[in-house]
Enzyme design. Sequence first.
Site, PDB file in Angstrom:
ATOM      1  N   LYS A  38      -7.485   4.330   2.445  1.00  0.00           N
ATOM      2  CA  LYS A  38      -7.740   3.536   3.186  1.00  0.00           C
ATOM      3  C   LYS A  38      -8.199   4.343   4.716  1.00  0.00           C
ATOM      4  O   LYS A  38      -9.111   4.096   5.618  1.00  0.00           O
ATOM      5  CB  LYS A  38      -7.118   2.024   3.531  1.00  0.00           C
ATOM      6  CG  LYS A  38      -7.571   2.227   4.555  1.00  0.00           C
ATOM      7  CD  LYS A  38      -6.243   0.579   4.836  1.00  0.00           C
ATOM      8  CE  LYS A  38      -4.957   1.131   5.922  1.00  0.00           C
ATOM      9  NZ  LYS A  38      -6.312   0.908   7.266  1.00  0.00           N
ATOM     10  N   ASP A  39      -7.519   5.117   4.976  1.00  0.00           N
ATOM     11  CA  ASP A  39      -7.965   6.055   5.909  1.00  0.00           C
ATOM     12  C   ASP A  39      -8.905   7.418   5.190  1.00  0.00           C
ATOM     13  O   ASP A  39      -7.894   8.774   5.203  1.00  0.00           O
ATOM     14  CB  ASP A  39      -5.725   6.544   6.337  1.00  0.00           C
ATOM     15  CG  ASP A  39      -5.376   5.550   7.326  1.00  0.00           C
ATOM     16  OD1 ASP A  39      -5.673   5.077   8.147  1.00  0.00           O
ATOM     17  OD2 ASP A  39      -4.659   4.612   6.451  1.00  0.00           O
ATOM     18  N   GLN A  74      -8.429  10.266   7.535  1.00  0.00           N
ATOM     19  CA  GLN A  74      -7.486  11.352   6.595  1.00  0.00           C
ATOM     20  C   GLN A  74      -7.111  12.077   6.638  1.00  0.00           C
ATOM     21  O   GLN A  74      -6.930  13.303   6.424  1.00  0.00           O
ATOM     22  CB  GLN A  74      -6.840  10.249   7.969  1.00  0.00           C
ATOM     23  CG  GLN A  74      -5.179  10.965   7.787  1.00  0.00           C
ATOM     24  CD  GLN A  74      -3.791   9.683   7.800  1.00  0.00           C
ATOM     25  OE1 GLN A  74      -3.491  10.115   9.024  1.00  0.00           O
ATOM     26  NE2 GLN A  74      -3.123   9.359   7.150  1.00  0.00           N
ATOM     27  N   GLN A  94      -0.476  10.586  17.970  1.00  0.00           N
ATOM     28  CA  GLN A  94      -1.306  10.350  16.595  1.00  0.00           C
ATOM     29  C   GLN A  94      -1.997   8.731  17.572  1.00  0.00           C
ATOM     30  O   GLN A  94      -3.264   8.550  17.313  1.00  0.00           O
ATOM     31  CB  GLN A  94      -1.524  10.488  15.900  1.00  0.00           C
ATOM     32  CG  GLN A  94      -0.335   9.342  15.180  1.00  0.00           C
ATOM     33  CD  GLN A  94      -0.580   9.685  13.533  1.00  0.00           C
ATOM     34  OE1 GLN A  94       0.527  10.077  12.545  1.00  0.00           O
ATOM     35  NE2 GLN A  94      -0.696   8.299  13.199  1.00  0.00           N
ATOM     36  N   LEU A 122      -4.303  -4.098   3.269  1.00  0.00           N
ATOM     37  CA  LEU A 122      -3.199  -3.779   3.550  1.00  0.00           C
ATOM     38  C   LEU A 122      -3.205  -2.598   4.207  1.00  0.00           C
ATOM     39  O   LEU A 122      -3.607  -1.138   4.288  1.00  0.00           O
ATOM     40  CB  LEU A 122      -2.704  -3.502   2.808  1.00  0.00           C
ATOM     41  CG  LEU A 122      -1.920  -4.736   1.118  1.00  0.00           C
ATOM     42  CD1 LEU A 122      -0.773  -4.531   0.374  1.00  0.00           C
ATOM     43  CD2 LEU A 122      -2.030  -6.382   1.445  1.00  0.00           C
ATOM     44  N   GLY A 155       0.942  -1.240   0.228  1.00  0.00           N
ATOM     45  CA  GLY A 155      -0.142   0.159   0.209  1.00  0.00           C
ATOM     46  C   GLY A 155       0.791   0.997   0.028  1.00  0.00           C
ATOM     47  O   GLY A 155       0.700   1.999  -0.662  1.00  0.00           O
ATOM     48  N   HIS A 156       1.790   1.171   1.054  1.00  0.00           N
ATOM     49  CA  HIS A 156       2.864   2.016   1.140  1.00  0.00           C
ATOM     50  C   HIS A 156       2.914   2.438  -0.279  1.00  0.00           C
ATOM     51  O   HIS A 156       3.632   3.762  -1.111  1.00  0.00           O
ATOM     52  CB  HIS A 156       3.969   2.576   2.034  1.00  0.00           C
ATOM     53  CG  HIS A 156       3.355   2.543   3.189  1.00  0.00           C
ATOM     54  ND1 HIS A 156       3.832   1.309   3.663  1.00  0.00           N
ATOM     55  CD2 HIS A 156       2.890   3.424   4.025  1.00  0.00           C
ATOM     56  CE1 HIS A 156       2.838   1.103   5.292  1.00  0.00           C
ATOM     57  NE2 HIS A 156       2.153   2.397   5.256  1.00  0.00           N
ATOM     58  N   GLY A 188      -3.009   7.328   1.367  1.00  0.00           N
ATOM     59  CA  GLY A 188      -3.918   6.286   0.806  1.00  0.00           C
ATOM     60  C   GLY A 188      -6.063   6.256   0.645  1.00  0.00           C
ATOM     61  O   GLY A 188      -5.482   7.143   2.415  1.00  0.00           O
TER      62      GLY A 188
HETATM   63  O1  PAF Z   1      -0.857   7.681   7.999  1.00  0.00           O
HETATM   64  C1  PAF Z   1      -0.342   6.798   8.236  1.00  0.00           C
HETATM   65  O2  PAF Z   1       0.707   6.746   8.117  1.00  0.00           O
HETATM   66  C2  PAF Z   1       0.323   8.809   9.171  1.00  0.00           C
HETATM   67  O3  PAF Z   1      -0.656   8.577   9.840  1.00  0.00           O
HETATM   68  C3  PAF Z   1       0.760  10.046   8.850  1.00  0.00           C
HETATM   69  C4  PAF Z   1       0.144  10.621   8.190  1.00  0.00           C
HETATM   70  C5  PAF Z   1       1.842   9.124   8.430  1.00  0.00           C
HETATM   71  C6  PAF Z   1       0.651  10.453   9.309  1.00  0.00           C
HETATM   72  O4  PAF Z   1       1.746   9.822  10.891  1.00  0.00           O
END
Ligand code: PAF
Length: 289
Positions: free
Chosen positions: A157-158, A161, A59, A192, A34-35, A155
């Site tokens: 997926k979040d 966010q 977070q 993922l 995914g990354h 992504g």
């Molecule tokens: O999605 C993530 O992995 C985290 O929330 C991020 C955007 C890197 C911030 O820490």
Amino acid sequence: MLKNIGEYRTYFDILKAEKKKIGFVPTMGALHEGHLSLVYSSKANDDITISSIFVNPTQFNDPSDYRGYPRDLDRDIEILKSAGCDALFAPSESEMYPEKGSVAELYWTGNIREVNLAPLDSVMEGKYRPGHFDGVTTIVQKLFYAIKPDTAYFGDKDYQQLAIIRRMTDELDLSIDIVGCPIIRESDGLALSSRNALLSKDQRAVSCIIYNTLKSAQAQVHTKDVQELSAWIAEEINAEPLCEVQYVEISDPDSLAPVLKWEPNKKTICCVAVFMDSVRLIDNVSLFP
Ligand code: PAF
């Protein structure tokens, strides 16, 4: 690997002198396909791709989730190298959160601004993870401020966010193009996530129920009203003894306000959070009435 902002600035000055377009992929490590899909999107659109790895303590609303978050920097570096990522920014905790009252802290307090995220941050993750999005917007602002990218990749997926980062970038007029990239799934449908590594063999085997249920919900928008469908999704996932649904929300894809009634041809987003013991998984699909 660039460990601090000073080191990065030297590199940045060279890139800007060469008029390079910088793409940025912020992560918390424990990298997966995914990354990498974000890295590949940046490589297709930008001259230079920079990733960051920083497990952001602010977070995590649950300290044991923070402690148990998977970390393997050496492995991640190899993965980024083989994906052709140009540079990695991997700051220490004291770089991003310097001691209170220090000169370094003043650097951040002078540059980081508060953003009004309401009502985007009060639903879904915001409701169940108090303070989570304050932590995300703080660190993403700091990372944007440090890296100064032209484009940043996140992504789908979040989903919440992504919506919040878009809002923050607009409100603060940051002139960074925010690109959302599709969810990448295992062959059985599980989205993922770095947290998948924490699932036991038995949990992993049944975790595909989350996506299978969402997929079959997509086919039921014409036969169930919104409340019936969201109750059905929760029941179906909860029928698996290893799963416990935290929420199912069917929402407007932009405002994230709950949708009470289908409107013809108006897309909605269905987001879920599910506990498998202490591992919390999230997923989402679009629903088209
Ligand atoms: O999605 C993530 O992995 C985290 O929330 C991020 C955007 C890197 C911030 O820490």
